[in-house]
Design a protein around this motif. Structure first.
Motif, PDB file in Angstrom:
ATOM      1  N   ALA A  77       0.760  -1.129   0.179  1.00 13.14           N
ATOM      2  CA  ALA A  77       0.115   0.109   0.170  1.00 13.14           C
ATOM      3  C   ALA A  77       0.717   0.900   0.506  1.00 13.14           C
ATOM      4  O   ALA A  77      -0.052   2.048  -0.178  1.00 13.14           O
ATOM      5  CB  ALA A  77      -0.626  -0.363   1.233  1.00 13.14           C
ATOM      6  N   ASP A  78       2.573   0.839   0.245  1.00 11.71           N
ATOM      7  CA  ASP A  78       2.855   2.659   0.534  1.00 11.71           C
ATOM      8  C   ASP A  78       4.699   1.808  -0.198  1.00 11.71           C
ATOM      9  O   ASP A  78       4.852   0.540  -0.548  1.00 11.71           O
ATOM     10  CB  ASP A  78       3.148   3.504   1.949  1.00 11.71           C
ATOM     11  CG  ASP A  78       3.690   2.172   2.676  1.00 11.71           C
ATOM     12  OD1 ASP A  78       3.976   0.877   2.466  1.00 11.71           O
ATOM     13  OD2 ASP A  78       3.104   2.522   4.167  1.00 11.71           O
ATOM     14  N   ASN A  79       5.292   2.648   0.428  1.00 11.77           N
ATOM     15  CA  ASN A  79       6.959   2.256   0.034  1.00 11.77           C
ATOM     16  C   ASN A  79       8.065   2.060   1.034  1.00 11.77           C
ATOM     17  O   ASN A  79       8.804   2.059   1.365  1.00 11.77           O
ATOM     18  CB  ASN A  79       7.944   3.276  -1.124  1.00 11.77           C
ATOM     19  CG  ASN A  79       6.989   3.947  -2.805  1.00 11.77           C
ATOM     20  OD1 ASN A  79       5.909   2.756  -2.911  1.00 11.77           O
ATOM     21  ND2 ASN A  79       6.867   5.033  -2.817  1.00 11.77           N
ATOM     22  N   SER A  80       6.861   1.470   2.205  1.00  5.34           N
ATOM     23  CA  SER A  80       7.744   1.212   2.416  1.00  5.34           C
ATOM     24  C   SER A  80       8.987   0.091   3.439  1.00  5.34           C
ATOM     25  O   SER A  80       9.143  -0.838   4.815  1.00  5.34           O
ATOM     26  CB  SER A  80       6.207   0.763   4.164  1.00  5.34           C
ATOM     27  OG  SER A  80       5.604  -0.184   4.714  1.00  5.34           O
ATOM     28  N   LEU A  81       8.442  -0.833   2.159  1.00  6.22           N
ATOM     29  CA  LEU A  81       9.136  -1.791   2.198  1.00  6.22           C
ATOM     30  C   LEU A  81      11.090  -1.888   2.343  1.00  6.22           C
ATOM     31  O   LEU A  81      11.327  -1.176   2.225  1.00  6.22           O
ATOM     32  CB  LEU A  81       9.915  -3.384   1.175  1.00  6.22           C
ATOM     33  CG  LEU A  81       8.239  -3.576   1.035  1.00  6.22           C
ATOM     34  CD1 LEU A  81       8.651  -4.492  -0.548  1.00  6.22           C
ATOM     35  CD2 LEU A  81       7.842  -5.417   1.321  1.00  6.22           C
ATOM     36  N   LYS A  82      11.456  -2.522   3.741  1.00  6.34           N
ATOM     37  CA  LYS A  82      13.017  -2.772   4.134  1.00  6.34           C
ATOM     38  C   LYS A  82      13.499  -3.968   3.481  1.00  6.34           C
ATOM     39  O   LYS A  82      12.456  -4.650   3.992  1.00  6.34           O
ATOM     40  CB  LYS A  82      12.535  -2.107   5.452  1.00  6.34           C
ATOM     41  CG  LYS A  82      12.198  -1.056   5.970  1.00  6.34           C
ATOM     42  CD  LYS A  82      13.010   0.100   6.070  1.00  6.34           C
ATOM     43  CE  LYS A  82      12.402   1.537   6.176  1.00  6.34           C
ATOM     44  NZ  LYS A  82      11.110   1.320   5.211  1.00  6.34           N
ATOM     45  N   LEU A  83      15.181  -4.133   3.212  1.00  8.18           N
ATOM     46  CA  LEU A  83      15.794  -4.953   3.604  1.00  8.18           C
ATOM     47  C   LEU A  83      16.705  -5.323   4.690  1.00  8.18           C
ATOM     48  O   LEU A  83      17.360  -3.930   4.603  1.00  8.18           O
ATOM     49  CB  LEU A  83      16.196  -5.196   2.032  1.00  8.18           C
ATOM     50  CG  LEU A  83      17.282  -6.725   1.745  1.00  8.18           C
ATOM     51  CD1 LEU A  83      16.224  -7.601   1.919  1.00  8.18           C
ATOM     52  CD2 LEU A  83      17.532  -6.032   0.165  1.00  8.18           C
TER      53      LEU A  83
ATOM     54  N   THR B 137      20.447  -2.479   7.216  1.00  6.96           N
ATOM     55  CA  THR B 137      19.168  -1.739   6.527  1.00  6.96           C
ATOM     56  C   THR B 137      18.976  -0.752   4.672  1.00  6.96           C
ATOM     57  O   THR B 137      19.091  -0.125   5.186  1.00  6.96           O
ATOM     58  CB  THR B 137      18.292  -1.351   7.645  1.00  6.96           C
ATOM     59  OG1 THR B 137      17.800  -2.530   8.946  1.00  6.96           O
ATOM     60  CG2 THR B 137      16.139  -1.369   6.913  1.00  6.96           C
ATOM     61  N   PHE B 138      18.022  -1.358   4.207  1.00  9.14           N
ATOM     62  CA  PHE B 138      17.926  -0.910   3.119  1.00  9.14           C
ATOM     63  C   PHE B 138      16.255  -0.672   2.350  1.00  9.14           C
ATOM     64  O   PHE B 138      15.639  -1.086   2.643  1.00  9.14           O
ATOM     65  CB  PHE B 138      19.031  -1.799   1.754  1.00  9.14           C
ATOM     66  CG  PHE B 138      19.717  -1.765   1.567  1.00  9.14           C
ATOM     67  CD1 PHE B 138      21.602  -0.825   0.882  1.00  9.14           C
ATOM     68  CD2 PHE B 138      20.571  -2.925   2.448  1.00  9.14           C
ATOM     69  CE1 PHE B 138      22.718  -1.269   1.639  1.00  9.14           C
ATOM     70  CE2 PHE B 138      21.269  -2.834   2.280  1.00  9.14           C
ATOM     71  CZ  PHE B 138      22.794  -1.845   1.909  1.00  9.14           C
ATOM     72  N   ALA B 139      15.900   0.703   2.340  1.00 13.17           N
ATOM     73  CA  ALA B 139      14.690   0.677   1.951  1.00 13.17           C
ATOM     74  C   ALA B 139      14.256   0.965   0.518  1.00 13.17           C
ATOM     75  O   ALA B 139      13.879   1.830  -0.495  1.00 13.17           O
ATOM     76  CB  ALA B 139      14.587   2.373   2.050  1.00 13.17           C
ATOM     77  N   ILE B 140      14.504  -0.631   0.531  1.00  8.87           N
ATOM     78  CA  ILE B 140      13.697  -1.326  -0.526  1.00  8.87           C
ATOM     79  C   ILE B 140      11.943  -0.804  -1.569  1.00  8.87           C
ATOM     80  O   ILE B 140      12.334  -0.907  -2.497  1.00  8.87           O
ATOM     81  CB  ILE B 140      13.921  -2.846  -1.011  1.00  8.87           C
ATOM     82  CG1 ILE B 140      13.501  -3.139  -0.406  1.00  8.87           C
ATOM     83  CG2 ILE B 140      15.605  -2.745  -0.793  1.00  8.87           C
ATOM     84  CD1 ILE B 140      12.920  -4.999  -0.210  1.00  8.87           C
ATOM     85  N   GLY B 141      11.439  -0.390  -0.773  1.00  4.34           N
ATOM     86  CA  GLY B 141      10.230   0.141  -1.256  1.00  4.34           C
ATOM     87  C   GLY B 141      10.296   1.447  -2.289  1.00  4.34           C
ATOM     88  O   GLY B 141       9.602   0.776  -3.531  1.00  4.34           O
ATOM     89  N   ASN B 142      11.327   2.564  -1.549  1.00  5.32           N
ATOM     90  CA  ASN B 142      11.517   3.331  -2.799  1.00  5.32           C
ATOM     91  C   ASN B 142      12.209   3.108  -4.064  1.00  5.32           C
ATOM     92  O   ASN B 142      11.687   3.741  -4.566  1.00  5.32           O
ATOM     93  CB  ASN B 142      12.311   4.089  -1.664  1.00  5.32           C
ATOM     94  CG  ASN B 142      11.793   5.341  -0.748  1.00  5.32           C
ATOM     95  OD1 ASN B 142      11.167   5.513  -0.109  1.00  5.32           O
ATOM     96  ND2 ASN B 142      11.900   5.128   0.698  1.00  5.32           N
ATOM     97  N   TYR B 143      13.020   2.311  -4.011  1.00  9.75           N
ATOM     98  CA  TYR B 143      14.306   2.007  -4.864  1.00  9.75           C
ATOM     99  C   TYR B 143      13.205   0.871  -6.002  1.00  9.75           C
ATOM    100  O   TYR B 143      13.033   1.524  -7.937  1.00  9.75           O
ATOM    101  CB  TYR B 143      14.715   0.973  -4.159  1.00  9.75           C
ATOM    102  CG  TYR B 143      15.811   1.446  -3.561  1.00  9.75           C
ATOM    103  CD1 TYR B 143      16.228   3.051  -3.272  1.00  9.75           C
ATOM    104  CD2 TYR B 143      16.328   0.757  -2.331  1.00  9.75           C
ATOM    105  CE1 TYR B 143      17.594   3.674  -2.637  1.00  9.75           C
ATOM    106  CE2 TYR B 143      17.415   1.747  -1.512  1.00  9.75           C
ATOM    107  CZ  TYR B 143      17.826   2.751  -1.268  1.00  9.75           C
ATOM    108  OH  TYR B 143      18.750   3.457  -0.984  1.00  9.75           O
ATOM    109  N   ILE B 144      12.228   0.514  -5.303  1.00  9.05           N
ATOM    110  CA  ILE B 144      12.113  -0.607  -6.780  1.00  9.05           C
ATOM    111  C   ILE B 144      10.598   0.522  -7.265  1.00  9.05           C
ATOM    112  O   ILE B 144      10.088   0.213  -8.085  1.00  9.05           O
ATOM    113  CB  ILE B 144      10.263  -1.484  -5.477  1.00  9.05           C
ATOM    114  CG1 ILE B 144      11.409  -2.570  -5.120  1.00  9.05           C
ATOM    115  CG2 ILE B 144       9.791  -2.244  -6.294  1.00  9.05           C
ATOM    116  CD1 ILE B 144      10.741  -3.604  -3.757  1.00  9.05           C
TER     117      ILE B 144
END
Length: 277
Positions: free
Chosen positions: A210-216, A227-234
């Protein structure tokens, strides 16, 4: 002879009367000839797209949510057929919502919870295909078309440039789907699993976001964590979480001592470790 004929006619008349009474009783309360048919059930036909034929042959779970004068009622069914893709069932008159999910063995939440499918924290999203139809059933018969759609994303991660002994955990804020098939806010975390026969390929399945909050989170063998904010990169790569069928994501990770290179479906970025969260 005349008496015999009269006796025969009388017997036939009795049989006809008895048969007619049987039909009246079979119709049941609310469906008698003299009463309004508004109290009779509606026969609902859910017509699945031909592309769903193989899934129907294996079996899908169908949750019927009925709303009418008598309130709300929820009923779960299992539909499996190798001959037809049409599921028929009797429903109340009013408005009916039909939720379908394949595989049919997918655990469903209690209807009173407001959730349909919940992903326990620490578990990957199941490989689900889902469909939703809302239909007016204020008639004797109604129908709705349903096409099962891919409602999970498999993130394939390939590690290049070394980096042995790394562990990958994906975290997010969607933990399942509600009774309208909409992503539900809640904690999600799952550890990527190594592909069979490979030490550099991993995968993890996530629900629709629902947003770009995914983290790796990348854990190293010495206990380090980055930790990488992959939601923003995706999102920057042009991926669309609102598409009807979610596409899989190919993520290439070139992990070095001071930086990491992420390659998401031909979209590339270099992240210096001094800038990560």
């Amino acid at each position: 002879m005349r008496l015999s004929r009269i006796h025969t006619l009388g017997h036939r008349s009795s049989l006809l009367t008895f048969t007619f009474l049987q039909l009246l009783f079979a119709i049941g309360p609310g469906c008698s000839v003299k009463e309004s048919r508004d109290e009779c059930p509606c026969i609902l036909s859910l017509i699945y797209d031909a592309s769903s034929r193989e899934m129907i042959a294996e079996g899908v779970s169908v949750r019927i949510e009925m709303s009418g004068e008598n309130g709300r009622e929820v009923r779960d069914s299992f539909f499996r057929s190798e001959e037809t893709t049409v599921f028929r069932t009797a429903v109340c008159r009013g408005t009916v919502k039909a939720l379908s999910v394949w595989p049919g063995s997918t655990p469903l939440e209690d209807p009173g919870s407001g959730l349909w499918i919940r992903i326990p924290e620490g578990m990957q999203c199941p490989e689900i295909w889902t469909g939703l139809a809302v239909t007016d059933t204020e008639r004797d018969e109604a129908s709705a078309d349903i096409k099962l759609r891919k409602n999970y994303c498999n993130i394939f991660m390939t590690l290049t440039g070394g980096g042995e002994g790394l562990e990958f955990v994906v975290r997010g804020n969607v933990c399942g789907y509600d009774c309208d098939g909409i992503p539900v806010h809640g904690p999600f975390s799952a550890t990527a699993v190594a592909q069979e026969g490979s030490r550099s390929s991993y995968s993890v399945k996530v629900p629709r976001q629902a947003d770009n909050s995914l983290k790796l989170d990348i854990f190293s063998s010495d206990g380090g964590l980055r930790t990488f904010a992959i939601g923003n990169y995706i999102d920057s790569s042009g991926y669309d979480w609102t598409s009807e069928d979610l596409k899989d994501i190919n993520l290439e990770i070139n992990y070095a001592a001071t930086s990491v290179i992420l390659l998401i479906d031909n979209w590339r970025t270099v992240i210096d470790f001094t800038t990560i969260i």
